[in-house]
Design an enzyme around this catalytic site. Structure first.
Site, PDB file in Angstrom:
ATOM      1  N   ASP A   1       0.799  -1.218   0.000  1.00  0.00           N
ATOM      2  CA  ASP A   1       0.000   0.000   0.000  1.00  0.00           C
ATOM      3  C   ASP A   1       0.835   1.273   0.000  1.00  0.00           C
ATOM      4  OD1 ASP A   1      -2.359   1.705   0.492  1.00  0.00           O
ATOM      5  OD2 ASP A   1      -1.460   1.937   2.463  1.00  0.00           O
TER       6      ASP A   1
ATOM      7  N   ASP B   1       4.447   0.444   4.043  1.00  0.00           N
ATOM      8  CA  ASP B   1       4.253  -0.753   4.864  1.00  0.00           C
ATOM      9  C   ASP B   1       4.191  -1.992   3.978  1.00  0.00           C
ATOM     10  OD1 ASP B   1       1.883  -0.254   3.599  1.00  0.00           O
ATOM     11  OD2 ASP B   1       0.660  -0.101   5.402  1.00  0.00           O
TER      12      ASP B   1
ATOM     13  N   TYR C   1      -8.031   2.398   6.604  1.00  0.00           N
ATOM     14  CA  TYR C   1      -8.793   2.887   5.452  1.00  0.00           C
ATOM     15  C   TYR C   1     -10.286   2.672   5.699  1.00  0.00           C
ATOM     16  CZ  TYR C   1      -4.476   3.491   2.824  1.00  0.00           C
ATOM     17  OH  TYR C   1      -3.242   3.916   2.407  1.00  0.00           O
TER      18      TYR C   1
ATOM     19  N   GLU D   1       4.983  10.121   4.454  1.00  0.00           N
ATOM     20  CA  GLU D   1       4.768   8.794   3.883  1.00  0.00           C
ATOM     21  C   GLU D   1       4.499   8.927   2.394  1.00  0.00           C
ATOM     22  OE1 GLU D   1       2.963   4.489   5.110  1.00  0.00           O
ATOM     23  OE2 GLU D   1       1.945   6.253   5.905  1.00  0.00           O
TER      24      GLU D   1
END
Length: 454
Positions: A82, A85, A234, A437
């Site tokens: 994703d 990670d 999510y 990120e």
């Protein structure tokens, strides 16, 4: 007065350098780097060594009771991790593939002009192959692989992962309309993208898209209620009303079957999708702005959709309501504002207006470092670019320590980081996943905006 005179040339130089920088962008090269990020986030048995510091990973990922392939790998071993990670979250992954497919279908001539067609289609196919594999039965789809909590407790390269990686299935008893409809959208868009170069694969994509659409449309439920592990990562905040419309639009675009458009128009009205778009972002959770745009193109004799899209876009333009940082980024919220701006820039590129085009150029320019601080938000590209994004593989700690080594061992070139605060403040801090990120959905809108500028 002497002080003012002494600093004036400095500011003039900064402004001139900024303008020259913006004018000299090689968007084809930028597009290539943005696409290469996906290769850096691949899972499974890698088909090439284009990213030499990445290796085979997650080879045992599989749906329940599935067979191994000829290499002994699980049927869900491929696809994309994703973000920084090692989880395969179904909703953002399918959304990313829809967005990449959309951009390809709109800008394929520009992409071809950059000699990027093969890389672009390979990028889509690595994701859509996984989506097809995850569609294990007509009314069954693997909505997530990996436990978000277990995965995030580990800080190291995915090649060294040893934690349990459960597969979470969506079924008629545990439905997930958002994921099923987004998967249908991704495969419908892919069927259009591959129609000329690989018609057999395009047909396979479309067949799965039709079945997934039926699954999502018939068996309705919020996916994060069925996959509760996804809630902390999510969660479906907007529900599935937008995905019902979004999925039907894409099936209509791929098939020409009027029943899909009829459903999209009806569900748009009953679900208040046009209202959902206003003052909001187009993202993995909310597809309402894209629904407005696409329906304005598909139903040109109605002013409703154009009005709704214009209302959405005007909010993003200067003076329209959204916050602008002092340096010029359209800043909608704290977590990853650059990805929202990049995706808005992609949608604006299709507005067919000078204001839309100018917005696209300025937002992408800001992201690439054309701002007062000359701060790029794309790893390895532009002035003062990030080198320490929140990304386990690139950091490559062998001690399960986010601070060791001090700097990432590998450069995640082409990856869009989260972005600055509302006052343009930014620190290249690996531990700050809000601003630093990277993710497959971040780059998807960015790729589309870059393709529009090529």
């Amino acid at each position: 007065m002497r002080i003012l005179k002494s600093i004036l040339p400095f500011f003039l130089a900064i402004g001139l350098a900024s303008n020259i920088y913006a004018a000299d962008q090689d968007y084809c090269s930028l597009l290539e780097n943005a696409l290469m990020f996906y290769k850096m986030n691949r899972a499974g048995r890698l088909p090439d060594s284009d990213v030499p510091w990445r290796g085979n990973t997650a080879l045992n990922d599989a749906s329940p009771n599935s067979a191994k392939d000829a290499n002994g790998d699980g049927n869900l071993s491929g696809g994309y991790f994703d973000a920084g990670d090692g989880v395969k979250f179904g909703l953002p992954m399918t959304f990313s593939m829809t967005m990449l497919g959309w951009a390809f279908n709109v800008y394929q001539d520009k992409i071809s002009g950059c000699n990027m067609t093969d890389l672009y289609l390979d990028t889509i196919k690595y994701g859509t192959d996984w989506i097809i594999a995850a569609h294990t039965a007509d009314n069954e789809f693997a909505g997530q692989v990996g436990d978000g909590n277990l995965d995030h407790a580990y800080w190291g390269p995915p090649e060294n992962m040893t934690m349990d990686r459960p597969t979470f299935m969506l079924t008629t008893d545990a439905p997930g309309t958002e994921v099923a409809m987004e998967a249908a959208s991704a495969l419908a868009a892919a069927s259009m993208a591959f129609n000329s170069s690989n018609p057999t694969y395009a047909s396979t994509c479309l067949s799965h898209a039709k079945t997934l659409h039926n699954f999502g449309y018939t068996y309705r439920g919020v996916y994060s209620d069925s996959i509760t592990n996804a809630k902390d990562f999510y969660n479906s905040w907007s529900g599935y009303k937008d995905e019902l419309v979004w999925g039907s639009i894409w099936l209509y675009k791929a098939t020409g079957n009027e029943s899909y458009l009829t459903n999209a128009v009806a569900d748009y009205a009953s679900g208040g999708v046009g209202t959902m778009a206003q003052g909001n972002s187009h993202d993995w959770d909310l597809k309402a702005p894209g629904c407005c745009l696409l329906l304005s193109q598909l139903v040109p004799n109605s002013t409703t959709y154009q009005t709704d899209f214009n209302g959405w876009l005007n909010y993003w333009l200067p003076g329209g309501g959204i916050t602008y940082t002092p340096g010029g980024l359209a800043w909608i919220r704290q977590w990853g504002p650059a990805r929202y701006a990049a995706t808005a820039a992609f949608l604006a590129s299709m507005a067919g207006t000078d204001k839309g085009t100018e917005f696209t150029k300025k937002q992408i320019g800001y992201i690439l470092g054309d701002n007062p601080k000359q701060q790029s938000f794309v790893v390895g590209i532009g002035p003062n670019h990030p080198i320490n994004p929140h990304h386990r593989a690139a950091h490559h700690s062998t001690t399960n320590d986010i601070n060791n080594p001090v700097n990432n061992l590998y450069l995640l070139k082409g990856a869009l980081v989260g972005g600055p605060g509302s006052n343009d403040e930014y620190t290249d801090d690996r531990t700050n996943y809000i601003s630093n990120e990277v993710a497959t959905d971040y780059n998807a809108g960015f790729v589309g905006a870059l393709a529009s500028l090529c």
